[in-house]
Design a protein around this motif. Structure first.
Motif, PDB file in Angstrom:
ATOM      1  N   VAL A   1      -7.869   1.244  -4.138  1.00 30.62           N
ATOM      2  CA  VAL A   1      -8.200   0.238  -3.142  1.00 30.62           C
ATOM      3  C   VAL A   1      -9.688   0.354  -2.818  1.00 30.62           C
ATOM      4  O   VAL A   1     -10.304   1.409  -3.016  1.00 30.62           O
ATOM      5  CB  VAL A   1      -7.357   0.369  -1.861  1.00 30.62           C
ATOM      6  CG1 VAL A   1      -5.874   0.263  -2.162  1.00 30.62           C
ATOM      7  CG2 VAL A   1      -7.667   1.658  -1.135  1.00 30.62           C
TER       8      VAL A   1
ATOM      9  N   LEU B   1       0.827  -1.210   0.000  1.00 29.25           N
ATOM     10  CA  LEU B   1       0.000   0.000   0.000  1.00 29.25           C
ATOM     11  C   LEU B   1       0.861   1.260   0.000  1.00 29.25           C
ATOM     12  O   LEU B   1       0.453   2.296  -0.540  1.00 29.25           O
ATOM     13  CB  LEU B   1      -0.920   0.007   1.214  1.00 29.25           C
ATOM     14  CG  LEU B   1      -2.122  -0.942   1.202  1.00 29.25           C
ATOM     15  CD1 LEU B   1      -2.870  -0.855   2.521  1.00 29.25           C
ATOM     16  CD2 LEU B   1      -3.047  -0.642   0.037  1.00 29.25           C
TER      17      LEU B   1
ATOM     18  N   ARG C   1      -8.266  -3.259   0.343  1.00 23.44           N
ATOM     19  CA  ARG C   1      -7.671  -4.244  -0.554  1.00 23.44           C
ATOM     20  C   ARG C   1      -7.531  -3.614  -1.939  1.00 23.44           C
ATOM     21  O   ARG C   1      -8.390  -2.825  -2.351  1.00 23.44           O
ATOM     22  CB  ARG C   1      -8.529  -5.512  -0.641  1.00 23.44           C
ATOM     23  CG  ARG C   1      -8.502  -6.381   0.603  1.00 23.44           C
ATOM     24  CD  ARG C   1      -9.420  -7.592   0.447  1.00 23.44           C
ATOM     25  NE  ARG C   1      -9.197  -8.600   1.449  1.00 23.44           N
ATOM     26  CZ  ARG C   1      -9.785  -8.608   2.651  1.00 23.44           C
ATOM     27  NH1 ARG C   1     -10.624  -7.636   2.978  1.00 23.44           N
ATOM     28  NH2 ARG C   1      -9.521  -9.575   3.511  1.00 23.44           N
ATOM     29  N   TRP C   2      -6.436  -3.938  -2.628  1.00 23.77           N
ATOM     30  CA  TRP C   2      -6.270  -3.420  -3.982  1.00 23.77           C
ATOM     31  C   TRP C   2      -7.462  -3.785  -4.831  1.00 23.77           C
ATOM     32  O   TRP C   2      -7.905  -4.942  -4.851  1.00 23.77           O
ATOM     33  CB  TRP C   2      -4.991  -3.981  -4.613  1.00 23.77           C
ATOM     34  CG  TRP C   2      -3.723  -3.446  -4.027  1.00 23.77           C
ATOM     35  CD1 TRP C   2      -2.844  -4.113  -3.226  1.00 23.77           C
ATOM     36  CD2 TRP C   2      -3.206  -2.117  -4.184  1.00 23.77           C
ATOM     37  NE1 TRP C   2      -1.809  -3.275  -2.857  1.00 23.77           N
ATOM     38  CE2 TRP C   2      -1.995  -2.050  -3.451  1.00 23.77           C
ATOM     39  CE3 TRP C   2      -3.645  -0.979  -4.889  1.00 23.77           C
ATOM     40  CZ2 TRP C   2      -1.221  -0.909  -3.383  1.00 23.77           C
ATOM     41  CZ3 TRP C   2      -2.857   0.171  -4.815  1.00 23.77           C
ATOM     42  CH2 TRP C   2      -1.670   0.203  -4.076  1.00 23.77           C
TER      43      TRP C   2
ATOM     44  N   ASP D   1      -1.798  -9.544   0.675  1.00 22.10           N
ATOM     45  CA  ASP D   1      -2.483  -8.952   1.815  1.00 22.10           C
ATOM     46  C   ASP D   1      -2.320  -9.871   3.024  1.00 22.10           C
ATOM     47  O   ASP D   1      -2.466 -11.087   2.931  1.00 22.10           O
ATOM     48  CB  ASP D   1      -3.968  -8.772   1.483  1.00 22.10           C
ATOM     49  CG  ASP D   1      -4.697  -7.918   2.506  1.00 22.10           C
ATOM     50  OD1 ASP D   1      -4.798  -8.332   3.682  1.00 22.10           O
ATOM     51  OD2 ASP D   1      -5.184  -6.838   2.124  1.00 22.10           O
TER      52      ASP D   1
END
Length: 352
Positions: A341, A42, A346-347, A61
């Protein structure tokens, strides 16, 4: 010597591309460890100075880790977290999900994978508005924010996993400062120095009396190495305040150090209602007794000089200091607002 007591050789650092991790990873590599990182990246774009070394990284993640990802590691240093109070106050569920639930899930996967040692990066912030003279590891925990609460509850849950085959240890860091590739200007001394170099003045919005135990990021890396290499019996299922008694400073003292370091800088004390008045002095006697040979090498004055020289060398401007990349809350808001995100941090591409 038992297998559990042997020095770990292959280390996984979660959050290795963060503020502390981008210093600690190269430090461990130079110390001879086989280091691998795990990071959702991130903050990979939040670079102020070049990385010192490239650490092979599993881009994943924290909340998606499986035991298979952790096979073959002797120890995990768990740095990955949402890292400060403003983020926790913005969305408390993010902090609970990542800092507590994600940490406990990671530890369970590590235990299943046969990882022997689990070093948890915690925080002295859990002592809150401490009324004791110096809060040691036995002091009452009084977390005032979701971030602090997440550290308290994670420590308790990780401790429940401790047994003969799995050894957690809890490193309660003070307020970290110092130069890092993935720089932050939302910690106190870094903030004061960035303001001083870029604007020629320092403004303190509290009355300056709150105490903070401060510790340089390189000393954090060194002290974590000491924990990794310690005999299991010395650290198993224990908490350590990471720092030294002489590193407790009042905010006003830190501000004066900054103005004495930056030529021509002025200090303005402008107390405001609602300013952060959290105050706590941490006691570091346990770490000193356990590791009497270890010395914390950096003082705030040394760190201020390091930052002044680095900021001067790169020509730090007011725009750099205020850049969203170097304040974690602002950067996360940017990632969300730009659709990179999703609402769970989360992406977006991975979520899709």
């Amino acid at each position: 010597m038992t297998q559990v007591d042997s020095k770990p050789e292959r280390i996984l650092i979660t959050g290795n591309n963060g503020y502390i991790g981008s210093v600690m990873g190269p430090w461990f590599k130079r110390a001879g460890f086989d280091v691998v990182g795990l990071d959702s990246n991130l903050f990979q774009q939040c670079s102020l100075v070049p990385d010192k070394d490239n650490i092979p990284t599993i881009e994943k993640d924290l909340r998606e880790v499986t035991p298979r990802d952790l096979d073959g590691f002797d120890a995990i240093v768990h740095l990955a977290a949402l890292s400060n109070d403003p983020i926790g106050n913005l969305r408390e569920d993010w902090t609970r999900d990542i800092n507590h639930t994600g940490s406990v899930r990671l530890a369970r996967c590590a235990k299943q994978a046969g990882v022997k040692r689990f070093v948890f990066s915690s925080s002295c912030i859990m002592y809150g508005m401490s009324e004791v003279a110096e809060a040691n590891e036995d002091a009452p925990l009084a977390p005032q924010t979701e971030y602090a609460r997440s550290k308290v509850t994670a420590e308790a849950a990780l401790s429940e996993l401790a047994d003969d085959s799995f050894s957690p240890v809890f490193c309660r860091n003070g307020t970290v400062y110092g130069l890092s590739p993935r720089m932050r200007f939302d910690t106190v001394l870094n903030n004061l120095m960035g303001m001083a170099v870029s604007a020629g003045r320092v403004q303190v919005f509290s009355d300056g009396t709150p105490w903070r135990p401060v510790v340089h990021v390189q000393d954090v890396a060194r002290s974590f190495q000491t924990i990794l290499e310690a005999p299991r019996a010395d650290i198993h299922d224990q908490a350590f305040n990471m720092g030294a008694d002489h590193l407790n400073h009042q905010i006003a003292d830190l501000a004066r150090i900054v103005t004495e370091t930056v030529p021509g800088c002025t200090l303005e004390m402008v107390p405001q209602p609602g300013a952060d008045q959290r105050t706590y002095k941490a006691g570091f006697g346990k770490f000193k007794r356990t590791f009497p040979a270890f010395q914390f090498l950096w003082t705030p004055r040394d760190g201020a000089r390091e930052l002044y020289e680095a900021f001067t060398r790169i020509g730090l401007t007011a725009a750099d200091f205020k850049d969203k990349r170097f304040t974690r809350l602002h950067w996360l808001r940017h990632l969300i607002d730009s659709g990179q995100v999703d609402g769970q941090l989360r992406w977006a591409a991975m979520a899709a």
